[in-house]
Scaffold this motif. Structure first.
Motif, PDB file in Angstrom:
ATOM      1  N   LYS A   1       0.851  -1.177  -0.097  1.00 13.03           N
ATOM      2  CA  LYS A   1       0.070   0.094   0.065  1.00 13.03           C
ATOM      3  C   LYS A   1       0.952   1.193   0.088  1.00 13.03           C
ATOM      4  O   LYS A   1       0.364   2.236  -0.877  1.00 13.03           O
ATOM      5  CB  LYS A   1      -0.796   0.044   1.092  1.00 13.03           C
ATOM      6  N   HIS A   2       1.785   1.148   0.792  1.00  9.38           N
ATOM      7  CA  HIS A   2       2.904   2.473   0.944  1.00  9.38           C
ATOM      8  C   HIS A   2       3.596   2.678  -0.488  1.00  9.38           C
ATOM      9  O   HIS A   2       3.874   3.652  -0.900  1.00  9.38           O
ATOM     10  CB  HIS A   2       4.069   2.051   2.001  1.00  9.38           C
ATOM     11  N   ILE A   3       3.767   1.541  -1.301  1.00  4.72           N
ATOM     12  CA  ILE A   3       4.465   1.607  -2.531  1.00  4.72           C
ATOM     13  C   ILE A   3       3.515   2.476  -3.612  1.00  4.72           C
ATOM     14  O   ILE A   3       3.823   3.409  -4.279  1.00  4.72           O
ATOM     15  CB  ILE A   3       5.046   0.334  -3.129  1.00  4.72           C
ATOM     16  N   GLU A   4       2.483   2.033  -3.508  1.00  8.93           N
ATOM     17  CA  GLU A   4       1.424   2.567  -4.452  1.00  8.93           C
ATOM     18  C   GLU A   4       0.820   3.926  -4.090  1.00  8.93           C
ATOM     19  O   GLU A   4       0.338   4.741  -4.889  1.00  8.93           O
ATOM     20  CB  GLU A   4       0.205   1.634  -4.679  1.00  8.93           C
ATOM     21  N   GLU A   5       0.823   4.390  -2.922  1.00  9.60           N
ATOM     22  CA  GLU A   5       0.281   5.633  -2.410  1.00  9.60           C
ATOM     23  C   GLU A   5       1.375   6.848  -2.861  1.00  9.60           C
ATOM     24  O   GLU A   5       0.935   8.173  -2.952  1.00  9.60           O
ATOM     25  CB  GLU A   5       0.167   5.699  -0.851  1.00  9.60           C
ATOM     26  N   LEU A   6       2.625   6.514  -3.050  1.00 13.87           N
ATOM     27  CA  LEU A   6       3.548   7.469  -3.311  1.00 13.87           C
ATOM     28  C   LEU A   6       3.788   7.849  -4.619  1.00 13.87           C
ATOM     29  O   LEU A   6       3.570   7.127  -5.642  1.00 13.87           O
ATOM     30  CB  LEU A   6       4.989   7.060  -2.608  1.00 13.87           C
ATOM     31  N   PRO A   7       4.141   9.137  -5.040  1.00 13.45           N
ATOM     32  CA  PRO A   7       4.405   9.371  -6.462  1.00 13.45           C
ATOM     33  C   PRO A   7       5.585   9.273  -7.165  1.00 13.45           C
ATOM     34  O   PRO A   7       5.845   9.514  -8.476  1.00 13.45           O
ATOM     35  CB  PRO A   7       4.008  10.991  -6.434  1.00 13.45           C
ATOM     36  N   PHE A   8       6.531   8.625  -6.451  1.00 11.48           N
ATOM     37  CA  PHE A   8       7.959   8.226  -6.784  1.00 11.48           C
ATOM     38  C   PHE A   8       8.010   7.297  -8.220  1.00 11.48           C
ATOM     39  O   PHE A   8       8.545   6.264  -8.027  1.00 11.48           O
ATOM     40  CB  PHE A   8       8.922   8.127  -5.879  1.00 11.48           C
ATOM     41  N   LYS A   9       7.384   7.567  -9.288  1.00 13.36           N
ATOM     42  CA  LYS A   9       7.284   7.032 -10.427  1.00 13.36           C
ATOM     43  C   LYS A   9       7.627   7.723 -11.826  1.00 13.36           C
ATOM     44  O   LYS A   9       7.566   8.900 -11.616  1.00 13.36           O
ATOM     45  CB  LYS A   9       5.934   6.393 -10.465  1.00 13.36           C
ATOM     46  N   TYR A  10       8.160   6.758 -12.650  1.00 12.19           N
ATOM     47  CA  TYR A  10       8.193   7.293 -14.090  1.00 12.19           C
ATOM     48  C   TYR A  10       7.459   6.378 -14.832  1.00 12.19           C
ATOM     49  O   TYR A  10       7.448   5.248 -14.932  1.00 12.19           O
ATOM     50  CB  TYR A  10       9.773   7.294 -14.385  1.00 12.19           C
ATOM     51  N   VAL A  11       6.613   7.080 -15.602  1.00  8.39           N
ATOM     52  CA  VAL A  11       5.833   6.201 -16.680  1.00  8.39           C
ATOM     53  C   VAL A  11       6.394   6.448 -18.147  1.00  8.39           C
ATOM     54  O   VAL A  11       6.449   7.782 -18.642  1.00  8.39           O
ATOM     55  CB  VAL A  11       4.291   6.625 -16.701  1.00  8.39           C
ATOM     56  N   HIS A  12       6.609   5.316 -18.792  1.00  6.47           N
ATOM     57  CA  HIS A  12       7.390   5.404 -20.285  1.00  6.47           C
ATOM     58  C   HIS A  12       6.294   5.251 -21.442  1.00  6.47           C
ATOM     59  O   HIS A  12       5.903   3.840 -21.309  1.00  6.47           O
ATOM     60  CB  HIS A  12       8.542   4.907 -20.379  1.00  6.47           C
ATOM     61  N   GLN A  13       5.952   6.052 -22.062  1.00  3.58           N
ATOM     62  CA  GLN A  13       4.984   5.724 -23.256  1.00  3.58           C
ATOM     63  C   GLN A  13       5.989   5.390 -24.417  1.00  3.58           C
ATOM     64  O   GLN A  13       6.496   6.248 -24.970  1.00  3.58           O
ATOM     65  CB  GLN A  13       4.008   6.800 -23.626  1.00  3.58           C
ATOM     66  N   TRP A  14       5.873   4.019 -24.903  1.00  3.15           N
ATOM     67  CA  TRP A  14       6.914   3.813 -25.810  1.00  3.15           C
ATOM     68  C   TRP A  14       6.607   4.177 -27.005  1.00  3.15           C
ATOM     69  O   TRP A  14       5.765   4.242 -27.532  1.00  3.15           O
ATOM     70  CB  TRP A  14       7.107   2.130 -25.698  1.00  3.15           C
ATOM     71  N   LYS A  15       7.749   4.441 -27.610  1.00  4.90           N
ATOM     72  CA  LYS A  15       7.728   4.856 -29.290  1.00  4.90           C
ATOM     73  C   LYS A  15       8.927   3.969 -29.815  1.00  4.90           C
ATOM     74  O   LYS A  15      10.128   3.773 -29.149  1.00  4.90           O
ATOM     75  CB  LYS A  15       8.049   6.295 -29.478  1.00  4.90           C
ATOM     76  N   ASN A  16       8.859   3.758 -31.056  1.00  2.00           N
ATOM     77  CA  ASN A  16       9.821   3.018 -31.903  1.00  2.00           C
ATOM     78  C   ASN A  16      11.100   3.581 -31.847  1.00  2.00           C
ATOM     79  O   ASN A  16      11.394   4.973 -31.712  1.00  2.00           O
ATOM     80  CB  ASN A  16       9.520   2.965 -33.415  1.00  2.00           C
ATOM     81  N   ASN A  17      12.262   2.712 -31.375  1.00  2.00           N
ATOM     82  CA  ASN A  17      13.412   3.025 -31.305  1.00  2.00           C
ATOM     83  C   ASN A  17      13.937   3.910 -30.181  1.00  2.00           C
ATOM     84  O   ASN A  17      15.037   4.189 -29.772  1.00  2.00           O
ATOM     85  CB  ASN A  17      14.012   4.107 -32.454  1.00  2.00           C
ATOM     86  N   ASP A  18      13.079   3.673 -28.663  1.00  2.00           N
ATOM     87  CA  ASP A  18      13.236   4.110 -27.731  1.00  2.00           C
ATOM     88  C   ASP A  18      14.185   3.310 -27.081  1.00  2.00           C
ATOM     89  O   ASP A  18      13.938   1.785 -27.072  1.00  2.00           O
ATOM     90  CB  ASP A  18      12.111   4.364 -26.870  1.00  2.00           C
ATOM     91  N   ILE A  19      15.315   3.371 -26.076  1.00  2.00           N
ATOM     92  CA  ILE A  19      15.854   2.697 -25.268  1.00  2.00           C
ATOM     93  C   ILE A  19      15.588   3.211 -23.768  1.00  2.00           C
ATOM     94  O   ILE A  19      15.686   4.373 -23.538  1.00  2.00           O
ATOM     95  CB  ILE A  19      17.269   2.552 -25.748  1.00  2.00           C
ATOM     96  N   VAL A  20      15.296   2.429 -22.715  1.00  2.00           N
ATOM     97  CA  VAL A  20      15.044   2.552 -21.500  1.00  2.00           C
ATOM     98  C   VAL A  20      16.119   1.599 -20.725  1.00  2.00           C
ATOM     99  O   VAL A  20      16.015   0.385 -20.850  1.00  2.00           O
ATOM    100  CB  VAL A  20      13.786   2.378 -20.972  1.00  2.00           C
ATOM    101  N   ILE A  21      17.136   2.206 -19.973  1.00  2.00           N
ATOM    102  CA  ILE A  21      18.057   1.488 -19.116  1.00  2.00           C
ATOM    103  C   ILE A  21      17.698   1.496 -17.622  1.00  2.00           C
ATOM    104  O   ILE A  21      17.273   2.599 -17.268  1.00  2.00           O
ATOM    105  CB  ILE A  21      19.507   1.694 -19.270  1.00  2.00           C
ATOM    106  N   TRP A  22      17.650   0.619 -16.744  1.00  2.00           N
ATOM    107  CA  TRP A  22      17.110   0.764 -15.567  1.00  2.00           C
ATOM    108  C   TRP A  22      17.978   0.054 -14.338  1.00  2.00           C
ATOM    109  O   TRP A  22      18.534  -0.926 -14.713  1.00  2.00           O
ATOM    110  CB  TRP A  22      15.644   0.526 -15.308  1.00  2.00           C
ATOM    111  N   ASP A  23      17.877   0.680 -13.294  1.00  2.00           N
ATOM    112  CA  ASP A  23      18.863  -0.353 -12.298  1.00  2.00           C
ATOM    113  C   ASP A  23      17.799  -1.018 -11.278  1.00  2.00           C
ATOM    114  O   ASP A  23      16.918  -0.504 -10.606  1.00  2.00           O
ATOM    115  CB  ASP A  23      19.319   0.943 -11.258  1.00  2.00           C
ATOM    116  N   ASN A  24      17.968  -2.106 -11.476  1.00  2.00           N
ATOM    117  CA  ASN A  24      17.210  -3.390 -10.947  1.00  2.00           C
ATOM    118  C   ASN A  24      17.515  -3.272  -8.970  1.00  2.00           C
ATOM    119  O   ASN A  24      16.795  -3.816  -8.490  1.00  2.00           O
ATOM    120  CB  ASN A  24      17.363  -4.729 -11.276  1.00  2.00           C
ATOM    121  N   ARG A  25      18.684  -2.612  -8.836  1.00  2.00           N
ATOM    122  CA  ARG A  25      18.803  -2.570  -7.460  1.00  2.00           C
ATOM    123  C   ARG A  25      17.966  -1.531  -6.657  1.00  2.00           C
ATOM    124  O   ARG A  25      17.611  -1.807  -5.482  1.00  2.00           O
ATOM    125  CB  ARG A  25      20.388  -2.272  -7.071  1.00  2.00           C
TER     126      ARG A  25
END
Length: 293
Positions: free
Chosen positions: A241-265
């Protein structure tokens, strides 16, 4: 203790836009040679922004693997510990696709992919992953990343004190029928899922930044070591519940040729379901990681 050093400017890599809560869009000059200092700067950006967005790329598999290799060796696994794409370990490139009929193997289709960090059930989960958008049609699902460092920081002090010493066990979902697993607290008196398990800290420390983050998913069967089933379920529910209530998110709307790299840690990511007739095809590469501490 980390020996991480701050690097402020770079000749060939530019931070173009910083997102409000999480992530940054970067531009990489094609003249870059990927010397050691270039790799270090790219890593510095990732471990501080946690999600990097690179747009308008046109890379073949060799070039994509070259980009990914700046973060370490490619992630591999074995039949004893199956993961997405582990049927064929001949290449680190995995097709995440719906209506991707031109590929012999593709995964995940149009189903909902619950919030998770990649390979958390393994002894050494992957450290970094990237997705490269090949063909994204209108109506295809976005991907949403959560900043688990800020989410941990926002917890009340008494909850931090309670969870700091706790260990989490995550069960491998690939021993269940595909698509059947969701976030569930395991009651060993009723059912113990298959597969070898590895205990990890519920609050992990980043090996490069020394910062702490909540190492919790919302996707798999799990339990906390040393807590009763009742206590564990209550804590899991509270933290979710704590995770979902907070705004600390990034939403990526994909377009062709986008690359997103993320830190799994320090992040988890989520994909909502979408229409089964919509084509959505991406390539994924993951990087080997260390045992969380």
């Amino acid at each position: 203790m980390s020996t991480w050093k701050t690097i402020e400017v770079h000749e060939f890599i530019k931070v173009d836009k910083v997102e409000k809560y999480l992530g940054a869009e970067i531009i990489i000059d094609p003249r870059i040679q990927w010397l050691e200092k270039d790799k270090s700067y790219l890593q510095y950006l990732l471990y501080n922004f946690k999600v990097l967005i690179i747009k308008n790329q046109n890379l073949n598999d060799k070039e994509l693997k070259k980009l990914a290799s700046n973060f370490g060796d490619f992630f591999t696994t074995n039949k004893a510990n199956p993961t997405l794409g582990s049927v064929d370990n001949s290449s680190p490139v995995v097709i995440v696709g719906n209506k991707a009929d031109e590929f012999e193997l593709s995964y995940l289709g149009n189903q909902e992919v619950l919030p998770h960090s990649d390979h958390q059930w393994l002894e050494k989960p992957s450290s970094v992953s990237l997705l490269y958008a090949l063909d994204i049609h209108n109506g295809a699902a976005p991907t949403i990343w959560y900043d688990m460092e800020k989410i941990y920081d926002a917890l009340p002090t008494d909850i931090k004190n309670k969870i700091n010493p706790l260990k989490i066990l995550t069960y491998n979902p690939f021993f269940r029928p595909f698509g059947s697993v969701s976030a569930k607290y395991v009651d060993r008196y009723l059912d113990v899922p298959q597969g070898e398990t590895y205990d990890h800290p519920l609050v992990r420390t980043h090996p490069f930044t020394d910062r702490k983050s909540l190492y919790l998913h919302k996707a798999y069967e799990m339990e906390f070591i040393g807590l009763s089933v009742k206590e564990g379920k209550q804590l899991m529910k509270f933290l979710h519940k704590h995770i979902e209530e907070l705004p600390f998110k990034y939403v990526h709307q994909w377009k062709n040729n986008d690359i997103v790299i993320w830190d799994n840690r320090s992040t988890i990511h989520y994909r909502p379901t979408f229409n089964e007739n919509i084509r959505r095809v991406l390539k994924r590469i993951s990087i080997a990681g260390e045992k969380p501490f």
